[in-house]
Write a protein that holds these residues in place. Sequence first.
Motif, PDB file in Angstrom:
ATOM      1  N   PRO A 149      15.425  43.269  94.472  1.00 34.72           N
ATOM      2  CA  PRO A 149      16.166  42.310  95.297  1.00 34.72           C
ATOM      3  C   PRO A 149      17.308  42.971  96.059  1.00 34.72           C
ATOM      4  N   GLY A 150      17.437  42.581  97.343  1.00 35.06           N
ATOM      5  CA  GLY A 150      18.465  43.172  98.187  1.00 35.06           C
ATOM      6  C   GLY A 150      19.495  42.181  98.685  1.00 35.06           C
ATOM      7  N   THR A 151      19.362  40.908  98.295  1.00 36.04           N
ATOM      8  CA  THR A 151      20.338  39.877  98.651  1.00 36.04           C
ATOM      9  C   THR A 151      20.517  38.955  97.447  1.00 36.04           C
ATOM     10  N   THR A 152      21.558  38.118  97.491  1.00 43.02           N
ATOM     11  CA  THR A 152      21.757  37.176  96.398  1.00 43.02           C
ATOM     12  C   THR A 152      20.619  36.159  96.338  1.00 43.02           C
ATOM     13  N   ALA A 153      20.071  35.790  97.480  1.00 38.28           N
ATOM     14  CA  ALA A 153      18.947  34.854  97.486  1.00 38.28           C
ATOM     15  C   ALA A 153      17.718  35.478  96.827  1.00 38.28           C
ATOM     16  N   GLU A 154      17.448  36.733  97.125  1.00 34.30           N
ATOM     17  CA  GLU A 154      16.325  37.417  96.495  1.00 34.30           C
ATOM     18  C   GLU A 154      16.560  37.591  94.996  1.00 34.30           C
ATOM     19  N   LEU A 155      17.802  37.840  94.610  1.00 28.72           N
ATOM     20  CA  LEU A 155      18.127  37.975  93.192  1.00 28.72           C
ATOM     21  C   LEU A 155      17.896  36.646  92.472  1.00 28.72           C
ATOM     22  N   ALA A 156      18.327  35.548  93.075  1.00 28.01           N
ATOM     23  CA  ALA A 156      18.105  34.231  92.479  1.00 28.01           C
ATOM     24  C   ALA A 156      16.611  33.921  92.373  1.00 28.01           C
ATOM     25  N   ALA A 157      15.851  34.288  93.396  1.00 32.52           N
ATOM     26  CA  ALA A 157      14.404  34.058  93.356  1.00 32.52           C
ATOM     27  C   ALA A 157      13.754  34.867  92.247  1.00 32.52           C
ATOM     28  N   TYR A 158      14.248  36.076  92.028  1.00 35.82           N
ATOM     29  CA  TYR A 158      13.711  36.892  90.930  1.00 35.82           C
ATOM     30  C   TYR A 158      13.918  36.193  89.595  1.00 35.82           C
ATOM     31  N   PHE A 159      15.129  35.679  89.346  1.00 34.78           N
ATOM     32  CA  PHE A 159      15.392  35.015  88.074  1.00 34.78           C
ATOM     33  C   PHE A 159      14.558  33.743  87.926  1.00 34.78           C
ATOM     34  N   ASP A 160      14.331  33.020  89.020  1.00 34.46           N
ATOM     35  CA  ASP A 160      13.459  31.851  88.957  1.00 34.46           C
ATOM     36  C   ASP A 160      12.052  32.250  88.534  1.00 34.46           C
ATOM     37  N   ALA A 161      11.579  33.380  89.052  1.00 40.58           N
ATOM     38  CA  ALA A 161      10.216  33.819  88.746  1.00 40.58           C
ATOM     39  C   ALA A 161      10.081  34.332  87.317  1.00 40.58           C
ATOM     40  N   VAL A 162      11.099  35.007  86.804  1.00 43.17           N
ATOM     41  CA  VAL A 162      11.001  35.635  85.492  1.00 43.17           C
ATOM     42  C   VAL A 162      11.360  34.679  84.358  1.00 43.17           C
ATOM     43  N   ARG A 163      11.991  33.565  84.672  1.00 41.29           N
ATOM     44  CA  ARG A 163      12.504  32.671  83.637  1.00 41.29           C
ATOM     45  C   ARG A 163      11.445  32.223  82.631  1.00 41.29           C
ATOM     46  N   PRO A 164      10.195  31.904  83.038  1.00 43.58           N
ATOM     47  CA  PRO A 164       9.204  31.483  82.030  1.00 43.58           C
ATOM     48  C   PRO A 164       8.916  32.542  80.979  1.00 43.58           C
ATOM     49  N   ARG A 165       9.234  33.797  81.239  1.00 39.02           N
ATOM     50  CA  ARG A 165       8.952  34.866  80.281  1.00 39.02           C
ATOM     51  C   ARG A 165      10.127  35.136  79.346  1.00 39.02           C
ATOM     52  N   LEU A 166      11.213  34.414  79.504  1.00 37.62           N
ATOM     53  CA  LEU A 166      12.411  34.639  78.705  1.00 37.62           C
ATOM     54  C   LEU A 166      12.411  33.767  77.455  1.00 37.62           C
ATOM     55  N   ALA A 167      12.991  34.303  76.390  1.00 42.82           N
ATOM     56  CA  ALA A 167      13.086  33.562  75.133  1.00 42.82           C
ATOM     57  C   ALA A 167      14.133  34.226  74.246  1.00 42.82           C
ATOM     58  N   ALA A 168      14.744  33.429  73.394  1.00 46.93           N
ATOM     59  CA  ALA A 168      15.698  33.971  72.422  1.00 46.93           C
ATOM     60  C   ALA A 168      14.955  34.161  71.103  1.00 46.93           C
ATOM     61  N   GLY A 169      14.152  35.235  71.037  1.00 51.91           N
ATOM     62  CA  GLY A 169      13.381  35.530  69.849  1.00 51.91           C
ATOM     63  C   GLY A 169      14.204  36.240  68.788  1.00 51.91           C
ATOM     64  N   PRO A 170      13.536  36.760  67.753  1.00 44.31           N
ATOM     65  CA  PRO A 170      14.256  37.428  66.668  1.00 44.31           C
ATOM     66  C   PRO A 170      15.107  38.608  67.133  1.00 44.31           C
ATOM     67  N   ASP A 171      14.603  39.389  68.071  1.00 47.49           N
ATOM     68  CA  ASP A 171      15.383  40.533  68.543  1.00 47.49           C
ATOM     69  C   ASP A 171      16.637  40.071  69.287  1.00 47.49           C
ATOM     70  N   ALA A 172      16.501  39.009  70.083  1.00 46.11           N
ATOM     71  CA  ALA A 172      17.676  38.472  70.775  1.00 46.11           C
ATOM     72  C   ALA A 172      18.701  37.972  69.773  1.00 46.11           C
ATOM     73  N   ARG A 173      18.240  37.379  68.677  1.00 53.36           N
ATOM     74  CA  ARG A 173      19.164  36.903  67.649  1.00 53.36           C
ATOM     75  C   ARG A 173      19.881  38.068  66.966  1.00 53.36           C
ATOM     76  N   THR A 174      19.180  39.183  66.821  1.00 53.95           N
ATOM     77  CA  THR A 174      19.821  40.370  66.258  1.00 53.95           C
ATOM     78  C   THR A 174      20.915  40.883  67.186  1.00 53.95           C
ATOM     79  N   VAL A 175      20.607  40.916  68.488  1.00 54.15           N
ATOM     80  CA  VAL A 175      21.613  41.331  69.462  1.00 54.15           C
ATOM     81  C   VAL A 175      22.786  40.356  69.462  1.00 54.15           C
ATOM     82  N   GLU A 176      22.484  39.070  69.374  1.00 54.93           N
ATOM     83  CA  GLU A 176      23.545  38.063  69.341  1.00 54.93           C
ATOM     84  C   GLU A 176      24.487  38.291  68.154  1.00 54.93           C
ATOM     85  N   GLU A 177      23.901  38.496  67.003  1.00 55.48           N
ATOM     86  CA  GLU A 177      24.723  38.743  65.812  1.00 55.48           C
ATOM     87  C   GLU A 177      25.558  40.004  65.975  1.00 55.48           C
ATOM     88  N   PHE A 178      24.941  41.017  66.545  1.00 55.28           N
ATOM     89  CA  PHE A 178      25.659  42.273  66.760  1.00 55.28           C
ATOM     90  C   PHE A 178      26.821  42.093  67.725  1.00 55.28           C
TER      91      PHE A 178
END
Length: 304
Positions: A149-178
Amino acid sequence: MRQDADPGLFGPRSVTWQVHSDPVMWLAGVRALWLQALHPVAVRGVMINSGFRQDPWGRLMRTADFVGTLSYGTTPAAEAAGARVRRIHRRLGVDDPELLLWVHCAETDSYLSVARRSGIPLTDAQADRYVDEHRTSARLVGLDPVAVPGTTAELAAYFDAVRPRLAAGPDARTVEEFLRRPPVKPVLAPAREVIWRRVAALAYDTLPLYAHALYGRPAPPPEDVTHRLRVTANLLRCVPARMRWRLPPRHILRAMDRLGPETRPDPYAYPAPYPLSEPASILEEPGKAQENDGGGSTRWGTPD
């Protein structure tokens, strides 16, 4: 600016040069860690290959040194730092472009979002310029800058596209605790409770609403977060810049010694729109992007 000196990959006329000098960038870096942990595949690679739990502060300082070298170091130093990172990625098998893109975008979004909410007067044009400049950083870690992404609009579009693949799984919980309670020596435990927990909590609170939903915690009112962020940032800014910049590895002071004292960063000097001349030449050979960086004011590229 000294005409015979190497301005590095960005140079004093860049948005990056100004913004990365602000102490609130440390908080933005923590925010990036919170956000990056939400990509299950990316965070799994960190858990397998990184020693962040055994040496958290060393990892943090190495990351800060890398960002400082890219922002204020000479072109050869920045290119060498990028080459080292690419070698490490290849050796550990974490050079998948999709994962590198996630890490890059999470960092760029965090730096930009925290900077703007903390009171740094970036216009929309300056924000776009910042995102565009960091396609150079993307190239150094092994990405094709054309696909970044080269603009804020492109950056926002990237996050919209990747959002379905995001999750707070066990590894994220480990990072959170850390992040909420990193291991420290006993003598530093009181400082962790008094200072670090507040820093980590504020960095978490600045996350986008979807990240709060994934972590399963109610999001605080955005206006309250912005107020707290500005108060915290202004307290940090009460420490004289020259004093802050003397902390190792002193990238900014070394850059000013190299280029001249008039290149001192100041993200508040010119709230007027950034003059969008030719963007950083991310597709050119290393060292070419700043060849014409001279002749005008060194702050925000304003004319003489």
